[in-house]
Design a protein around this motif. Sequence first.
Motif, PDB file in Angstrom:
ATOM      1  N   SER A 163      50.263  57.616  31.913  1.00 21.39           N
ATOM      2  CA  SER A 163      52.014  56.704  32.366  1.00 21.39           C
ATOM      3  C   SER A 163      51.386  55.562  32.797  1.00 21.39           C
ATOM      4  CB  SER A 163      52.260  57.563  33.106  1.00 21.39           C
ATOM      5  OG  SER A 163      53.575  57.642  33.755  1.00 21.39           O
ATOM      6  N   ASP A 164      52.675  55.100  33.753  1.00 20.33           N
ATOM      7  CA  ASP A 164      52.297  54.031  34.726  1.00 20.33           C
ATOM      8  C   ASP A 164      51.593  54.149  35.847  1.00 20.33           C
ATOM      9  OD1 ASP A 164      54.057  53.674  36.647  1.00 20.33           O
ATOM     10  OD2 ASP A 164      55.007  54.834  35.081  1.00 20.33           O
ATOM     11  N   ARG A 165      50.585  53.235  36.103  1.00 16.34           N
ATOM     12  CA  ARG A 165      50.227  53.158  37.469  1.00 16.34           C
ATOM     13  C   ARG A 165      50.396  54.303  38.537  1.00 16.34           C
ATOM     14  NH1 ARG A 165      46.387  49.716  40.557  1.00 16.34           N
ATOM     15  NH2 ARG A 165      47.475  49.862  43.109  1.00 16.34           N
ATOM     16  N   VAL A 166      51.446  53.762  39.079  1.00 12.73           N
ATOM     17  CA  VAL A 166      52.542  54.563  39.858  1.00 12.73           C
ATOM     18  C   VAL A 166      52.112  56.221  39.300  1.00 12.73           C
ATOM     19  CG1 VAL A 166      54.086  55.312  42.056  1.00 12.73           C
ATOM     20  CG2 VAL A 166      52.837  52.774  40.727  1.00 12.73           C
ATOM     21  N   ASN A 167      52.600  56.051  38.688  1.00 13.78           N
ATOM     22  CA  ASN A 167      53.170  57.981  38.056  1.00 13.78           C
ATOM     23  C   ASN A 167      51.991  58.830  37.761  1.00 13.78           C
ATOM     24  OD1 ASN A 167      56.697  58.632  38.090  1.00 13.78           O
ATOM     25  ND2 ASN A 167      56.989  56.599  37.084  1.00 13.78           N
ATOM     26  N   SER A 168      51.442  57.649  37.509  1.00 11.59           N
ATOM     27  CA  SER A 168      49.414  58.344  36.465  1.00 11.59           C
ATOM     28  C   SER A 168      48.979  59.445  38.076  1.00 11.59           C
ATOM     29  CB  SER A 168      48.620  57.568  36.389  1.00 11.59           C
ATOM     30  OG  SER A 168      48.805  56.961  34.677  1.00 11.59           O
ATOM     31  N   LEU A 169      49.280  57.724  39.579  1.00 14.38           N
ATOM     32  CA  LEU A 169      49.148  58.281  39.993  1.00 14.38           C
ATOM     33  C   LEU A 169      49.650  59.999  40.873  1.00 14.38           C
ATOM     34  CD1 LEU A 169      46.478  56.746  42.004  1.00 14.38           C
ATOM     35  CD2 LEU A 169      48.575  55.883  43.836  1.00 14.38           C
ATOM     36  N   LEU A 170      50.813  59.531  40.645  1.00 15.70           N
ATOM     37  CA  LEU A 170      51.631  60.851  41.211  1.00 15.70           C
ATOM     38  C   LEU A 170      51.359  62.602  39.948  1.00 15.70           C
ATOM     39  CD1 LEU A 170      54.942  59.695  42.021  1.00 15.70           C
ATOM     40  CD2 LEU A 170      52.931  59.725  43.776  1.00 15.70           C
ATOM     41  N   LEU A 171      50.678  62.424  38.871  1.00 12.33           N
ATOM     42  CA  LEU A 171      50.844  63.024  38.290  1.00 12.33           C
ATOM     43  C   LEU A 171      49.492  63.727  38.806  1.00 12.33           C
ATOM     44  CD1 LEU A 171      51.969  62.023  35.062  1.00 12.33           C
ATOM     45  CD2 LEU A 171      53.113  63.614  36.139  1.00 12.33           C
ATOM     46  N   ALA A 172      48.302  63.007  38.620  1.00 10.34           N
ATOM     47  CA  ALA A 172      47.395  63.592  39.143  1.00 10.34           C
ATOM     48  C   ALA A 172      46.815  64.295  40.259  1.00 10.34           C
ATOM     49  CB  ALA A 172      46.217  62.272  39.572  1.00 10.34           C
ATOM     50  N   GLY A 173      47.929  63.453  41.268  1.00  5.78           N
ATOM     51  CA  GLY A 173      48.069  64.390  42.818  1.00  5.78           C
ATOM     52  C   GLY A 173      48.937  64.898  42.779  1.00  5.78           C
ATOM     53  N   TYR A 174      50.353  64.963  42.986  1.00  5.04           N
ATOM     54  CA  TYR A 174      51.374  66.502  43.483  1.00  5.04           C
ATOM     55  C   TYR A 174      51.348  66.681  41.976  1.00  5.04           C
ATOM     56  CZ  TYR A 174      52.738  63.575  47.257  1.00  5.04           C
ATOM     57  OH  TYR A 174      52.555  62.669  48.477  1.00  5.04           O
ATOM     58  N   GLY A 175      51.107  66.213  40.825  1.00  5.03           N
ATOM     59  CA  GLY A 175      51.146  67.254  39.460  1.00  5.03           C
ATOM     60  C   GLY A 175      49.714  67.880  39.091  1.00  5.03           C
ATOM     61  N   ARG A 176      48.568  67.701  39.730  1.00  8.17           N
ATOM     62  CA  ARG A 176      47.673  68.062  39.349  1.00  8.17           C
ATOM     63  C   ARG A 176      46.949  68.168  37.963  1.00  8.17           C
ATOM     64  NH1 ARG A 176      44.223  67.597  42.228  1.00  8.17           N
ATOM     65  NH2 ARG A 176      42.829  69.134  41.792  1.00  8.17           N
ATOM     66  N   GLN A 177      47.362  66.786  37.062  1.00  6.37           N
ATOM     67  CA  GLN A 177      47.624  66.557  35.962  1.00  6.37           C
ATOM     68  C   GLN A 177      45.700  66.058  35.519  1.00  6.37           C
ATOM     69  OE1 GLN A 177      49.308  68.732  34.173  1.00  6.37           O
ATOM     70  NE2 GLN A 177      50.874  69.011  35.326  1.00  6.37           N
ATOM     71  N   ASP A 178      45.152  66.332  34.718  1.00  3.78           N
ATOM     72  CA  ASP A 178      44.745  65.130  34.165  1.00  3.78           C
ATOM     73  C   ASP A 178      45.119  63.856  33.363  1.00  3.78           C
ATOM     74  OD1 ASP A 178      42.287  64.110  32.955  1.00  3.78           O
ATOM     75  OD2 ASP A 178      42.027  65.643  31.130  1.00  3.78           O
ATOM     76  N   VAL A 179      44.740  63.119  34.316  1.00  2.77           N
ATOM     77  CA  VAL A 179      45.216  61.448  34.245  1.00  2.77           C
ATOM     78  C   VAL A 179      44.369  60.759  33.530  1.00  2.77           C
ATOM     79  CG1 VAL A 179      46.399  59.713  34.623  1.00  2.77           C
ATOM     80  CG2 VAL A 179      47.305  61.953  35.436  1.00  2.77           C
ATOM     81  N   ARG A 180      45.007  59.956  31.964  1.00  7.90           N
ATOM     82  CA  ARG A 180      43.364  59.631  31.662  1.00  7.90           C
ATOM     83  C   ARG A 180      43.921  57.979  31.590  1.00  7.90           C
ATOM     84  NH1 ARG A 180      40.113  62.299  28.204  1.00  7.90           N
ATOM     85  NH2 ARG A 180      40.339  64.985  29.192  1.00  7.90           N
ATOM     86  N   PRO A 181      42.247  57.541  32.129  1.00  5.20           N
ATOM     87  CA  PRO A 181      43.025  55.786  32.117  1.00  5.20           C
ATOM     88  C   PRO A 181      43.461  54.792  30.874  1.00  5.20           C
ATOM     89  CG  PRO A 181      40.754  55.980  32.589  1.00  5.20           C
ATOM     90  CD  PRO A 181      41.803  57.689  32.272  1.00  5.20           C
ATOM     91  N   ASP A 182      42.908  55.338  29.573  1.00  4.89           N
ATOM     92  CA  ASP A 182      42.771  54.764  28.704  1.00  4.89           C
ATOM     93  C   ASP A 182      43.152  56.131  27.522  1.00  4.89           C
ATOM     94  OD1 ASP A 182      41.543  52.796  29.360  1.00  4.89           O
ATOM     95  OD2 ASP A 182      39.574  53.562  29.000  1.00  4.89           O
ATOM     96  N   ILE A 183      44.661  55.468  26.766  1.00  6.60           N
ATOM     97  CA  ILE A 183      44.716  56.304  25.518  1.00  6.60           C
ATOM     98  C   ILE A 183      43.685  57.131  24.126  1.00  6.60           C
ATOM     99  CG2 ILE A 183      46.456  56.006  22.831  1.00  6.60           C
ATOM    100  CD1 ILE A 183      48.257  56.564  26.192  1.00  6.60           C
ATOM    101  N   ALA A 184      42.766  55.939  23.959  1.00  3.04           N
ATOM    102  CA  ALA A 184      41.740  55.951  23.324  1.00  3.04           C
ATOM    103  C   ALA A 184      40.991  54.675  23.800  1.00  3.04           C
ATOM    104  CB  ALA A 184      41.955  55.463  21.989  1.00  3.04           C
ATOM    105  N   LYS A 185      39.197  55.016  23.096  1.00  3.68           N
ATOM    106  CA  LYS A 185      38.450  53.621  23.671  1.00  3.68           C
ATOM    107  C   LYS A 185      39.167  52.479  23.386  1.00  3.68           C
ATOM    108  CE  LYS A 185      33.017  53.774  24.206  1.00  3.68           C
ATOM    109  NZ  LYS A 185      32.133  53.486  23.647  1.00  3.68           N
ATOM    110  N   GLY A 186      38.460  51.695  24.561  1.00  4.20           N
ATOM    111  CA  GLY A 186      39.260  50.426  24.194  1.00  4.20           C
ATOM    112  C   GLY A 186      40.656  50.381  24.279  1.00  4.20           C
TER     113      GLY A 186
END
Lengths: 248, 655
Positions: free
Chosen positions: B541-564
């Motif tokens: 997701s975007d920067r802020v929602n990624s963070l909320l997903l990881a923190g409040y949602g305890r989801q495995d947020v990936r910084p990349d869609i695929a390598k590169g």
Amino acid sequence: MFAPNHRDLLIACLWASLAVVAVAATDNTILRTVLCVPVAILVCGHTVLRAIGIGAASRAEHLAYAVGASLVVGIAGGMALNAAGLLSPLGWAVWFWLAVVGSSLTAARRGGPAWTLVAAPDVRRWHVGAVVLSVLVATGAYALAVRDETAQRQFKYTEFWLLPSEDGGQLRVGVRSGEEKGERFDLDVILDGQPLATFRSVEVAPGQTWTRELPVAPAAVSRRAVARLFRPDDNRLYRSASALLTGR
Amino acid sequence: MTSGDITWAAGSPVRNGIRQVLAVIGPDRRDGMMADTLPRPANPGAVAILFLTVAMALLLVVLGQGAGRRGEAPASLLFWAGMALAVVPLGFRISWPQVARGERLLLLLLLVEALFYCRTIYSPTSFTPYDEVLHWVAAEDLMTARRLFLSNPLLEVGSTYLALEILATSLADLTRLPLFAAATLLLSVLKGTFIVALFLLYEKITGSARIAALGCLAYMGCSTFFLFEAMFSYESLGIVLCTLAFAIEAGSRNLPGGQRSRALVLIGLLLGGIAVTHHLSAVYAAIYFGSVATLELLRRGGPPRETKMAVGAVMAVLLPLLWVELNGTHLTAYLGPVIENGIKILLIKLHGAPAQLSDAVVAAAPSQPLFMRVTTLLGVLLTALGLATGFFRSLALSTAAAGRSGWWSIRDVLGRRWHESRIVFLSLLAFGFPLSVAFRLSIGGWEVGNRMGTLAFFGVGLVVATGIVHFWQGRAPRGWRLVAPPLALCVIVLGGVTSASLDPIRGPYRVAADSQSVEAMALETARWTKEWMGAGNRFASDRVNSLLLAGYGRQDVRPDIAKGVHPSRVFKSETLSADDFWALANSPVDFLLVDMRLTTAPPVLGFYFEPWESRTGKPIPPAALRKFENIEGVGRIYDNGFIRIYDMRGMHVRP
């Protein structure tokens, strides 16, 4: 073992022991906070300083160094407990107990000057009253801040979802209201173009969740399910969701 | 030789001007420390009244935050009136001449805790700043798995530096307090310890509690003090351990051999703690101990050289390197690009080359209310004035025992005949301040300047305090000399608050603005994922929602869609290219969370997804975020009218 000039060490050991007992025996947060926080943040550092034999020029200096030493003991504890597979509440309590008792025994063997509390300055009753009042005002203000945060809801919204089960044999449809007032909805679910379920005049109050689980007959191929949420008042499509049911 | 000894041809206005400037910046001292010589009793009555004043100030700040949340006009007035009421009376009392040492220290503690309170009530029940959530995720992982060194895709180096998480979770475990409460308790202790340690450092090397107190106030003007070093983030612990190590080392320098060795043991323990806490703090410690040890080696005459300082320096350098080596951390890959980019942009600015950013990007750059900008600017100017009048006087302090005065003392420093290497180093370190300001003038260099300030302000505090005591106030200040310096220090402290963030008042949602983008609906969505989908699903997701997903949602947020392939490439384009399709089809990411509010305004911080994404200064076109609707195999499993979650598993190609 503890000479009169080491009473602080004796008190430290007793306090750490009580903390272990509290962690092992009770879930009372207040009691555990009162007993354990000083041990973890100050007392173990104090005994470590006494064990190393560091004399501070002032009480402020001793307290700051004791907090620093406690922080290091805590960090080392994390590493040690991790290595031992004991990163648990009781593991932590025992670790700090070991640190306090071990360093106290070392300090007692080392000797050194007694550690005394400084005399309080000329404090009057109204001074204490003013400080207590200040703490109460600050605490009340914090409670107000918490209330303000809870009440802040900039966006009004209705959540709508359609979730397939792992095996493709079930669909879960749900509505949750984040609106200001209760709403009434009509809802239908379509599977591969065929109606699967219809719900009329579903009432959802603010904060309330409405869900249904819909069994789906198994199929060999993947199928697409679509759920639609209508507002009967204006007969408008309000939300839609879709899901792919995997084939077997 | 003093500035007055230099003979000039009478009557020349230029030379008179130069003489006056030299008198202002020169090393002559006005025996301001005389006011410190007599021990004075504390005044509990004044302290009690100041406690009440601060409590009222905090109430005003809370009312201001509440008004800000409701979007009411008096928010700013209430908030800043509260801040001024907290800072000004305390600042005046702390910096007033002839106040008891203990009273200064207690009031400094009160001020620091009041500022920490003001920072905390921005979000009184949860973590919201970006860095805080990153560390919170790591702490939650620790509490769940009961193991250290778990990977953290959103902050890869974070898994090596877990000391803060260890301490916070230990308190949470021991007390059963929620992690947020335990962390807040820990941070408040850290803030208090930091200011006491800083006070002790200055006091030990100058012998003056007044300079120490003024130095602490000047340090609060640092842009990282109010927010950055008060967050649940590793630097908040690292800087405390650093300052304690500096203070213990400075306090032990005159101790006999055995006691100094024992102090060295404690310094070693703290340096070990720093090594596993925070990479940059470890660098600060290495710079401090390495530089002071080098200056000790260079020093001629005076007291015997402190050879044990070299042991401290070796430990400060080796322990962090050993830790990095043990964990195989690639620090250069993490810090290198930030530093490189900052220096590149600074050089471009220095050469006067045209800005590489488009007009739209420049126009969309984040800005603050005028009042905040003016306060920041005033704070910087007053700090610069303090540096100008304090630099040579501070250097002269390092030779004070030799009994030389005026420019002779500077000649002694140039001839390497100083007595106190720490003062020489800290005075020179103050030069980092103008450099950090220069870095902060550009978007790309801001991060470097911000981090530099943390270390540079150790020197700034000392130099500004010396300037005030030995030039502006002197032995018995009266009239404006009594009032102006404390007022200037209060402005510097408030400047530290205004420069810490875009807006310290909680307001309505803003697009891609980190803390200001965190609000109830996005939190509910993140919590919904945990409640209805379970934890550990692979999201992008975007920067802020990624963070909320990881923190409040305890989801495995990936910084990349695929390598590169970064999320910005897939999210921001109006159509998906064949390469994007390939990336999504072969991606480990199963779900995309799309926040349609991103289409309503340009990003406040300049980017939606990652700092290196292309910046246009315009909002994302709505079509770009709607493009996932019509892709075969993709389902929109969640929709709240603003935020949508797409299930991408149907388009995955699995072997």
